[in-house]
Scaffold this motif. Sequence first.
Motif, short mmCIF file in Angstrom:
data_model
loop_
_atom_site.label_atom_id
_atom_site.label_comp_id
_atom_site.label_asym_id
_atom_site.label_seq_id
_atom_site.Cartn_x
_atom_site.Cartn_y
_atom_site.Cartn_z
N THR A 11 0.79 -1.16 -0.18
CA THR A 11 0.00 0.02 0.05
C THR A 11 0.83 1.19 -0.01
O THR A 11 0.17 2.31 -0.12
CB THR A 11 -0.95 0.01 1.39
OG1 THR A 11 -0.21 -0.20 2.47
CG2 THR A 11 -2.03 -1.21 1.18
N SER A 12 2.10 1.09 0.25
CA SER A 12 3.06 2.38 0.23
C SER A 12 4.40 2.12 -0.46
O SER A 12 4.70 0.68 -0.06
CB SER A 12 3.08 3.29 1.30
OG SER A 12 3.47 2.17 2.56
N GLN A 13 4.97 2.95 -0.93
CA GLN A 13 6.31 2.91 -1.28
C GLN A 13 6.97 4.05 -1.64
O GLN A 13 6.25 5.14 -1.99
CB GLN A 13 6.21 2.15 -3.03
CG GLN A 13 7.60 1.72 -3.43
CD GLN A 13 8.45 0.70 -2.48
OE1 GLN A 13 9.02 1.14 -1.58
NE2 GLN A 13 8.54 -0.69 -2.78
N SER A 14 8.29 4.33 -1.49
CA SER A 14 8.91 5.51 -1.75
C SER A 14 9.44 5.43 -3.17
O SER A 14 9.98 4.58 -3.58
CB SER A 14 9.96 5.69 -0.60
OG SER A 14 10.84 4.76 -0.70
N PHE A 15 9.85 6.95 -3.45
CA PHE A 15 10.58 6.92 -4.85
C PHE A 15 11.34 8.04 -4.78
O PHE A 15 11.06 8.91 -4.03
CB PHE A 15 9.77 6.83 -6.13
CG PHE A 15 8.62 8.13 -6.21
CD1 PHE A 15 8.84 9.34 -6.57
CD2 PHE A 15 7.39 7.89 -5.61
CE1 PHE A 15 8.22 10.28 -6.35
CE2 PHE A 15 6.46 8.84 -5.31
CZ PHE A 15 6.90 10.11 -6.15
#
Length: 155
Positions: A11-15
């Motif tokens: 449900t969440s990820q960084s970039f």
Amino acid sequence: MLVSQDMLALTSQSFPVRAAIVAGCIIGGGGQYGTLDFGIHSGVATADVNAAFVPNGSLSIACTPGVTLNMQIDGGQHYTTVRRMIRGGGAQSVSYRLYRSSTTTAANEITVGQTVAISAGNGNNILLPIYGVAQLTGNSPAGGYSDRLTVTLSW
């Protein structure tokens, strides 16, 4: 109901977010940069006549803070040992010199091809520091005298 580990949704990820600022300048306005106009004088006048470069109303120069802006000016169309404005066909001339400040001393003269550092201040609305002195000799025939200089900016 049992949910298998493979079915769980992420449900969440960084970039990463990035930018690169490069050093440089922008010269806008197109056409000629401006004029150096010594005005109208009597053919028998003997004087040094001063003029300051007036930029074209649309000329704009801006540089990245910390950039050193440099200017070079060629000898013009009629250079011999000094820059010259020529009348009509070229038999008559009026000599002139360029300076990097209104203090027109030999130390401030802009010689042909000399690199002149321009103060960029805050980086916006940079002005070209070009001042001229024409040497009227008192024996100039009537008519329009002109030359064309090429300014090269680099950083």
